[in-house]
Enzyme design. Structure first.
Site, PDB file in Angstrom:
ATOM      1  N   LYS A   1       0.776  -1.147   0.016  1.00 26.90           N
ATOM      2  CA  LYS A   1       0.092   0.142   0.084  1.00 26.90           C
ATOM      3  C   LYS A   1       0.887   1.206   0.169  1.00 26.90           C
ATOM      4  O   LYS A   1       2.034   1.204   0.206  1.00 26.90           O
ATOM      5  CB  LYS A   1      -0.898  -0.148   1.352  1.00 26.90           C
ATOM      6  CG  LYS A   1      -1.950  -1.117   1.077  1.00 26.90           C
ATOM      7  CD  LYS A   1      -3.051  -1.157   2.377  1.00 26.90           C
ATOM      8  CE  LYS A   1      -4.152  -2.131   2.193  1.00 26.90           C
ATOM      9  NZ  LYS A   1      -4.856  -1.969   3.321  1.00 26.90           N
TER      10      LYS A   1
ATOM     11  N   PHE B   1     -15.450   3.618   6.586  1.00 20.71           N
ATOM     12  CA  PHE B   1     -14.052   4.025   6.036  1.00 20.71           C
ATOM     13  C   PHE B   1     -13.882   4.018   4.667  1.00 20.71           C
ATOM     14  O   PHE B   1     -12.726   4.285   4.052  1.00 20.71           O
ATOM     15  CB  PHE B   1     -13.143   3.057   6.747  1.00 20.71           C
ATOM     16  CG  PHE B   1     -13.379   1.577   6.530  1.00 20.71           C
ATOM     17  CD1 PHE B   1     -12.797   1.061   5.450  1.00 20.71           C
ATOM     18  CD2 PHE B   1     -13.821   0.819   7.638  1.00 20.71           C
ATOM     19  CE1 PHE B   1     -13.119  -0.427   5.324  1.00 20.71           C
ATOM     20  CE2 PHE B   1     -13.976  -0.451   7.496  1.00 20.71           C
ATOM     21  CZ  PHE B   1     -13.648  -1.218   6.326  1.00 20.71           C
TER      22      PHE B   1
ATOM     23  N   ARG C   1      -2.505 -14.544   4.196  1.00 21.18           N
ATOM     24  CA  ARG C   1      -3.213 -13.498   5.421  1.00 21.18           C
ATOM     25  C   ARG C   1      -2.552 -13.912   6.797  1.00 21.18           C
ATOM     26  O   ARG C   1      -2.389 -12.942   7.574  1.00 21.18           O
ATOM     27  CB  ARG C   1      -4.795 -14.134   5.616  1.00 21.18           C
ATOM     28  CG  ARG C   1      -5.581 -13.997   4.500  1.00 21.18           C
ATOM     29  CD  ARG C   1      -5.934 -12.482   4.263  1.00 21.18           C
ATOM     30  NE  ARG C   1      -6.449 -11.931   5.233  1.00 21.18           N
ATOM     31  CZ  ARG C   1      -7.135 -10.711   5.352  1.00 21.18           C
ATOM     32  NH1 ARG C   1      -7.264  -9.970   4.159  1.00 21.18           N
ATOM     33  NH2 ARG C   1      -7.602 -10.021   6.304  1.00 21.18           N
TER      34      ARG C   1
ATOM     35  N   THR D   1      -5.524  -6.897  10.601  1.00 24.42           N
ATOM     36  CA  THR D   1      -5.819  -5.405  10.025  1.00 24.42           C
ATOM     37  C   THR D   1      -5.292  -4.519  10.931  1.00 24.42           C
ATOM     38  O   THR D   1      -4.839  -3.569  10.333  1.00 24.42           O
ATOM     39  CB  THR D   1      -7.603  -5.678   9.830  1.00 24.42           C
ATOM     40  OG1 THR D   1      -7.825  -6.662   8.960  1.00 24.42           O
ATOM     41  CG2 THR D   1      -7.801  -4.229   8.823  1.00 24.42           C
TER      42      THR D   1
ATOM     43  N   ARG E   1       2.172  -6.451   8.981  1.00 22.09           N
ATOM     44  CA  ARG E   1       1.674  -5.446   9.684  1.00 22.09           C
ATOM     45  C   ARG E   1       2.416  -5.048  11.042  1.00 22.09           C
ATOM     46  O   ARG E   1       2.371  -4.058  11.033  1.00 22.09           O
ATOM     47  CB  ARG E   1       0.271  -5.785   9.734  1.00 22.09           C
ATOM     48  CG  ARG E   1      -0.370  -5.512   8.122  1.00 22.09           C
ATOM     49  CD  ARG E   1      -1.816  -5.870   8.304  1.00 22.09           C
ATOM     50  NE  ARG E   1      -2.659  -5.715   7.121  1.00 22.09           N
ATOM     51  CZ  ARG E   1      -3.913  -6.054   6.684  1.00 22.09           C
ATOM     52  NH1 ARG E   1      -4.434  -7.020   7.466  1.00 22.09           N
ATOM     53  NH2 ARG E   1      -4.416  -5.535   5.470  1.00 22.09           N
TER      54      ARG E   1
ATOM     55  N   ASN F   1      -2.323   0.480   6.688  1.00 27.25           N
ATOM     56  CA  ASN F   1      -1.392  -0.740   7.435  1.00 27.25           C
ATOM     57  C   ASN F   1      -0.754  -1.657   6.225  1.00 27.25           C
ATOM     58  O   ASN F   1      -0.669  -2.916   6.406  1.00 27.25           O
ATOM     59  CB  ASN F   1      -2.923  -1.905   7.902  1.00 27.25           C
ATOM     60  CG  ASN F   1      -3.795  -2.084   7.004  1.00 27.25           C
ATOM     61  OD1 ASN F   1      -3.684  -2.038   5.647  1.00 27.25           O
ATOM     62  ND2 ASN F   1      -4.744  -2.882   7.416  1.00 27.25           N
TER      63      ASN F   1
ATOM     64  N   HIS G   1      -2.355  -5.125   1.461  1.00 25.93           N
ATOM     65  CA  HIS G   1      -3.494  -6.104   1.157  1.00 25.93           C
ATOM     66  C   HIS G   1      -3.401  -7.331   0.534  1.00 25.93           C
ATOM     67  O   HIS G   1      -2.218  -7.711   0.108  1.00 25.93           O
ATOM     68  CB  HIS G   1      -4.288  -5.420   0.075  1.00 25.93           C
ATOM     69  CG  HIS G   1      -5.262  -5.941  -0.436  1.00 25.93           C
ATOM     70  ND1 HIS G   1      -6.593  -5.756  -0.181  1.00 25.93           N
ATOM     71  CD2 HIS G   1      -5.474  -6.810  -1.443  1.00 25.93           C
ATOM     72  CE1 HIS G   1      -7.442  -6.738  -0.657  1.00 25.93           C
ATOM     73  NE2 HIS G   1      -6.894  -7.295  -1.427  1.00 25.93           N
TER      74      HIS G   1
HETATM   75  P1  ADP Z   1      -8.067  -6.514   5.428  1.00 27.63           P
HETATM   76  O1  ADP Z   1      -7.266  -5.782   4.486  1.00 27.63           O
HETATM   77  O2  ADP Z   1      -7.031  -7.009   6.674  1.00 27.63           O
HETATM   78  O3  ADP Z   1      -8.766  -7.771   4.750  1.00 27.63           O
HETATM   79  P2  ADP Z   1     -10.624  -5.455   5.588  1.00 27.63           P
HETATM   80  O4  ADP Z   1     -11.116  -6.046   4.309  1.00 27.63           O
HETATM   81  O5  ADP Z   1     -11.628  -5.562   6.692  1.00 27.63           O
HETATM   82  O6  ADP Z   1      -9.219  -5.774   6.146  1.00 27.63           O
HETATM   83  O7  ADP Z   1     -10.581  -3.849   5.006  1.00 27.63           O
HETATM   84  C1  ADP Z   1      -9.828  -3.511   4.010  1.00 27.63           C
HETATM   85  C2  ADP Z   1      -9.026  -2.212   4.308  1.00 27.63           C
HETATM   86  O8  ADP Z   1      -9.755  -1.173   4.929  1.00 27.63           O
HETATM   87  C3  ADP Z   1      -8.109  -2.627   5.406  1.00 27.63           C
HETATM   88  O9  ADP Z   1      -6.850  -3.244   5.211  1.00 27.63           O
HETATM   89  C4  ADP Z   1      -7.683  -1.089   6.031  1.00 27.63           C
HETATM   90  O10 ADP Z   1      -6.931  -0.600   5.161  1.00 27.63           O
HETATM   91  C5  ADP Z   1      -9.248  -0.441   5.940  1.00 27.63           C
HETATM   92  N1  ADP Z   1      -9.694  -0.652   7.287  1.00 27.63           N
HETATM   93  C6  ADP Z   1     -10.382  -1.667   7.913  1.00 27.63           C
HETATM   94  N2  ADP Z   1     -11.142  -1.328   8.749  1.00 27.63           N
HETATM   95  C7  ADP Z   1     -11.019  -0.033   9.044  1.00 27.63           C
HETATM   96  C8  ADP Z   1     -11.264   0.839  10.176  1.00 27.63           C
HETATM   97  N3  ADP Z   1     -12.054   0.677  10.895  1.00 27.63           N
HETATM   98  N4  ADP Z   1     -11.029   2.207   9.839  1.00 27.63           N
HETATM   99  C9  ADP Z   1     -10.236   2.588   8.895  1.00 27.63           C
HETATM  100  N5  ADP Z   1      -9.849   1.964   7.739  1.00 27.63           N
HETATM  101  C10 ADP Z   1     -10.040   0.519   7.917  1.00 27.63           C
HETATM  102 MG    MG Z   2     -10.023  -7.693   2.940  1.00 32.69          MG
END
Ligand code: ADP
Ligand code: MG
Length: 141
Positions: free
Chosen positions: A12, A60, A88, A94, A105, A115, A118
């Site tokens: 990212k 978000f 993962r 996350t 992360r 974070n 992806h």
């Molecule tokens: P992951 O990337 O771990 O699969 P998600 O699919 O739930 O997580 O969310 C996609 C992306 O959205 C996250 O990697 C993060 O960049 C952002 N994100 C997730 N939850 C939040 C939150 N509560 N506030 C702000 N950004 C968020």
């Molecule tokens: Mg995701």
């Protein structure tokens, strides 16, 4: 029988700005992922909205898509047995506050949004995400 699986990962914009590209790619290779294809690019907010359409109703969504279009990213198609789940695990939670020691992360994420990385979360999303960034001819090796 062992079956290879493909997954899509993105370094990212926050991690690119931290000069973490090399470290993160090294983690992929050290953990048995084969790099099928890779490119560095910038996406528009509209393109980020298409990529993250599954999150359109989340609070978000706007902030996330703005962040993902804020600078260069590196997208990679990775291949390995059990690639989706193993990536993962390597990524970590996350929210970096909950990320396990030794994860990408834990090392590179700033907060729950910024974070660092992806990774696709299932076979159907991996298919969609791989085809979003790569044409079939780019994944033929
Ligand atoms: P992951 O990337 O771990 O699969 P998600 O699919 O739930 O997580 O969310 C996609 C992306 O959205 C996250 O990697 C993060 O960049 C952002 N994100 C997730 N939850 C939040 C939150 N509560 N506030 C702000 N950004 C968020
Ligand atoms: Mg995701």
């Amino acid at each position: 029988m062992k079956t290879l699986q493909r997954t899509l990962t993105i370094v990212k914009p926050d991690a690119v700005k931290k000069n973490a590209i090399g470290d993160i790619i090294e983690q992929f290779e050290k953990n048995g992922f084969h790099i099928l294809a890779m490119k560095m690019l910038e996406i528009s907010q509209h393109q980020a909205e298409q990529f993250y359409a599954v999150h359109a109703s989340r609070p978000f969504y706007h902030s996330l898509t703005k962040f993902m279009s804020s600078g260069p990213i590196v997208v990679l198609a990775l291949e390995k047995e059990n690639a989706i789940a193993d990536l993962r695990t390597l990524m970590g939670s996350t929210n970096p506050a909950n990320a396990e020691e030794g994860t990408i992360r834990k090392k590179w994420a700033t907060n729950i949004e910024h974070n660092a990385i992806h990774g696709s979360d299932a076979e159907d999303t991996a298919r969609y995400e791989l085809s979003f960034f790569f044409a079939g001819y780019e994944l033929t090796q």
